[in-house]
Design an enzyme around this catalytic site. Structure first.
Site, PDB file in Angstrom:
ATOM      1  N   GLU A   1       0.861  -1.176   0.000  1.00 16.03           N
ATOM      2  CA  GLU A   1       0.000   0.000   0.000  1.00 16.03           C
ATOM      3  C   GLU A   1       0.897   1.226   0.000  1.00 16.03           C
ATOM      4  OE1 GLU A   1      -3.315   2.557   0.145  1.00 16.03           O
ATOM      5  OE2 GLU A   1      -3.061   0.468  -0.430  1.00 16.03           O
TER       6      GLU A   1
ATOM      7  N   CYS B   1      -5.024   6.102   5.346  1.00 12.71           N
ATOM      8  CA  CYS B   1      -4.844   4.856   4.600  1.00 12.71           C
ATOM      9  C   CYS B   1      -6.191   4.185   4.377  1.00 12.71           C
ATOM     10  CB  CYS B   1      -3.903   3.921   5.359  1.00 12.71           C
ATOM     11  SG  CYS B   1      -3.586   2.363   4.513  1.00 12.71           S
TER      12      CYS B   1
ATOM     13  N   CYS C   1      -5.393   0.274   6.273  1.00 10.61           N
ATOM     14  CA  CYS C   1      -5.308   0.180   7.732  1.00 10.61           C
ATOM     15  C   CYS C   1      -6.628   0.547   8.405  1.00 10.61           C
ATOM     16  CB  CYS C   1      -4.188   1.084   8.252  1.00 10.61           C
ATOM     17  SG  CYS C   1      -2.558   0.652   7.615  1.00 10.61           S
TER      18      CYS C   1
ATOM     19  N   HIS D   1      -5.789   4.318  12.569  1.00 13.68           N
ATOM     20  CA  HIS D   1      -5.477   5.718  12.842  1.00 13.68           C
ATOM     21  C   HIS D   1      -6.601   6.397  13.614  1.00 13.68           C
ATOM     22  CE1 HIS D   1      -1.787   5.660  10.549  1.00 13.68           C
ATOM     23  NE2 HIS D   1      -2.418   4.997   9.604  1.00 13.68           N
TER      24      HIS D   1
ATOM     25  N   ARG E   1       0.733  -3.628  11.467  1.00 10.53           N
ATOM     26  CA  ARG E   1       2.089  -3.490  10.951  1.00 10.53           C
ATOM     27  C   ARG E   1       3.089  -3.026  11.996  1.00 10.53           C
ATOM     28  NH1 ARG E   1      -1.572  -2.666   7.038  1.00 10.53           N
ATOM     29  NH2 ARG E   1      -1.109  -3.504   4.963  1.00 10.53           N
TER      30      ARG E   1
ATOM     31  N   SER F   1       5.363   2.094   9.391  1.00  6.69           N
ATOM     32  CA  SER F   1       6.246   2.122   8.233  1.00  6.69           C
ATOM     33  C   SER F   1       7.241   3.268   8.282  1.00  6.69           C
ATOM     34  CB  SER F   1       5.424   2.178   6.936  1.00  6.69           C
ATOM     35  OG  SER F   1       4.768   0.943   6.719  1.00  6.69           O
TER      36      SER F   1
ATOM     37  N   CYS G   1       3.285  -0.382   4.376  1.00  6.85           N
ATOM     38  CA  CYS G   1       2.102   0.443   4.136  1.00  6.85           C
ATOM     39  C   CYS G   1       2.573   1.885   4.076  1.00  6.85           C
ATOM     40  CB  CYS G   1       1.056   0.258   5.220  1.00  6.85           C
ATOM     41  SG  CYS G   1      -0.494   1.106   4.848  1.00  6.85           S
TER      42      CYS G   1
ATOM     43  N   CYS H   1       0.479   5.127   4.896  1.00  6.86           N
ATOM     44  CA  CYS H   1       0.422   5.635   6.269  1.00  6.86           C
ATOM     45  C   CYS H   1       1.552   6.619   6.559  1.00  6.86           C
ATOM     46  CB  CYS H   1       0.518   4.478   7.260  1.00  6.86           C
ATOM     47  SG  CYS H   1      -0.920   3.392   7.242  1.00  6.86           S
TER      48      CYS H   1
END
Length: 577
Positions: free
Chosen positions: A14, A61, A64, A68, A488, A511, A556, A559
């Site tokens: 992503e 995102c 996800c 968040h 993640r 990430s 990802c 993010c």
């Protein structure tokens, strides 16, 4: 700077990630990870009502989804000292748990498995032998007949004879790094397609508790779903039954398909237990509280840090320590008012885009200027240490802390693979850890559901604590941090509230920890360090080895970065009514 291999973009992730590796012969000597789109959401958050933060940052995102929003809600509750009811905690745990199971299964089959599974090789598989293999690997899974695999092979043959592989196009089929026999490949392709169908049901849990998926609804002080077993407009018996069905379905697929497939595939790639180690430093924020976010001892996932692979010395993590978590921008396309080499705690974080020094996008023929800035990601550090976050960090913490189920699962996996504990510190160890924690979470979900039902049966249906909604009653300045273990890895949202509005907002995402560039001391991030550990490329034009290790982190980048145009101009304005 000769003999540089560039992979741009890294696919099956992503977001937008570029990786460059400097070769010495056929081995990777140095690696560089670059997020190629600019982050800007922190700027968007300034001046907004903190109670609305979740609705904006959840759009960081589309994969996800809730993570968040969860971190944002917790940051406001931490800043304003709001508690939530026990039912809300269980519902949040169930929503997060469903995200874990869905995310990890989708990653394994649809993003990562194709690094190990040669889809085209499956065309030469014997359906009868595939059926025998499937029944050996997972005796309880019903879809394992000879006829089933014969039909699956015919479907795959149709893709190939039609001249297009569709979802299986543009890969390195036939690469000598693929080691599975055709029957194992056919079984894995079948489970790939089954997982596509299976995942449709998971979203029902988020829809029941959050109204929709992706991006379910949240509220400061609890969850926005009332419980009334006799109401059609609340969480009633029928909807709780839907949730139970989802949990059962998740657990069945994980136990009978995902875990057996991981062990079966890993058995052919044991050499990957010896590469991709990386930093040896691991950070776990902790999550899944049975009580409150302040009661760390009630967390399923413990909080702590491991330095230098030392599982006998788990270090405490204090998020309020200004010398603890800091972000550096030495090799990023950002600037700090006090200089790029300083580290800033997220509450004091700055988002100043350094377009002038970026020098334009790095085209395939133009290498990154790795001596200067080369990424739109910053470099987070914990007490100056570069850290890895994610499933491996969590499983290592659980294992080191003596979590019984984790130790049983890890030890069984290592015995099956005939591998030592040190094998966990690897590309394949990272992938195995993700599978094992999926089972841990899937099993725990039933416990959270049982606790929720016990509360309801005792007459406790409260899902929201009344809070003081008038900002004039808030302190003139408040700071909070929303801690969340996203699938993640460790995610934290940091908020500074002044006079009722957001004065500063910083999201330090998994990430960013893993994919960030080198810091001022030249210490690499987790992706870079992992690629620099024992990687030999058979064919630089088909660098499947790079994909295996990068995908083991489940990148990802959406993010960690957000898009503007090349000149830094705003592309769109969204008005919140």
């Amino acid at each position: 700077m000769s003999n540089r291999v560039v992979v741009d973009p890294i696919t099956r992730i992503e977001g937008h990630l570029r990786v460059e590796v400097q070769m010495q012969g056929d081995r990777i000597q140095q690696a560089y990870s670059s997020g190629t789109s600019v982050r800007g959401l922190e700027i968007i958050m300034r001046g907004r009502d903190p109670r609305d933060a979740w609705a904006f940052v959840q759009r960081i995102c589309g994969v996800c989804t809730l993570v968040h929003g969860m971190a944002a809600i917790r940051s406001v509750e931490d800043a304003l000292k709001y508690d939530i009811p026990p039912n809300a905690q269980m519902i949040r745990n169930l929503m997060i748990g469903a995200q874990y199971v869905h995310d990890h299964v989708m990653h394994f089959y649809h993003l990562h498995a194709l690094d190990w599974v040669d889809v085209v090789s499956a065309l030469s598989a014997d359906p009868a032998a595939t059926s025998e293999l499937a029944q050996t690997v997972s005796p309880s899974w019903p879809k394992s007949s000879v006829g089933y695999f014969r039909d699956m092979k015919k479907k795959l043959q149709g893709f190939v004879e039609g001249g297009q592989l569709g979802i299986f196009a543009n890969a390195y089929w036939g690469h000598p790094a693929y080691k599975l026999p055709p029957e194992a490949n056919l079984m894995a392709v079948a489970h790939y397609l089954e997982a596509l169908a299976w995942q449709r049901d998971f979203v029902k849990l988020h829809a029941v508790f959050g109204g929709k998926n992706p991006h379910p609804n949240f509220v400061v002080g609890g969850v926005p779903c009332p419980i009334d077993l006799n109401s059609d407009s609340a969480i009633n018996a029928e909807r709780l039954g839907i949730v139970q069905d989802v949990i059962t379905s998740m657990k069945t697929f994980v136990d009978q398909v995902y875990v057996p497939d991981t062990l079966a595939i890993a058995g052919f790639y044991k050499d990957w237990f010896g590469r991709g180690e990386g930093l040896g430093n691991f950070l776990c924020f902790g999550d899944f509280p049975m009580k409150t976010m302040n009661d760390v001892d009630s967390f399923l996932f413990p909080r702590g840090a491991i330095i230098g692979k030392n599982l006998n010395d788990i270090q405490e993590v204090d998020f309020k320590d200004p010398e603890g978590i800091q972000e550096f921008a030495s090799h990023s396309w950002y600037d700090y008012s006090g200089g790029k080499d300083q580290g800033l705690h997220p509450w004091d974080g700055e988002t100043k885009l350094d377009y002038e020094n970026r020098g334009g996008p790095a085209a395939p023929y133009k290498q990154l200027n790795v001596d200067d800035g080369y990424s739109w990601l910053k470099s987070p550090r914990w007490h100056g240490q570069s850290m890895e976050v994610g499933p491996l960090a969590r499983v290592l913490l659980l294992y080191a802390r003596g979590h019984e189920q984790t130790q049983e699962l890890v030890n069984y996996t290592l015995r099956t693979m005939d591998a030592p504990v040190e094998a966990l510190f690897s590309t394949l160890g990272r992938t195995a850890a993700r599978t094992l924690e999926t089972k841990i979470v899937a099993d725990a979900m039933q416990g959270w559901m049982d606790q929720l039902m016990t509360n309801i049966k005792s007459g406790d249906t409260k899902t929201f604590n009344e809070i003081q909604w008038d900002p004039s009653s808030w302190p003139s300045e408040a700071r909070g941090v929303g801690i969340h273990e996203a699938p993640r890895g460790g995610l934290s949202h940091w908020i500074v509230i002044k006079n009722g509005l957001i004065d500063n907002y910083q999201a330090v995402v998994p990430s960013t920890w893993n994919a960030g560039p080198r810091d001022s001391k030249g210490v690499p991030g987790a992706y870079e360090a992992a690629l620099e550990d024992n990687h030999q490329l058979y064919d630089p034009e088909q660098p499947v080895e790079i994909l295996r290790t990068i995908h083991s982190f489940d990148p990802c980048l959406a993010c960690a970065v957000h898009v503007t145009d090349p000149d830094g101009k705003e592309l769109v304005q969204v008005k919140a009514l």
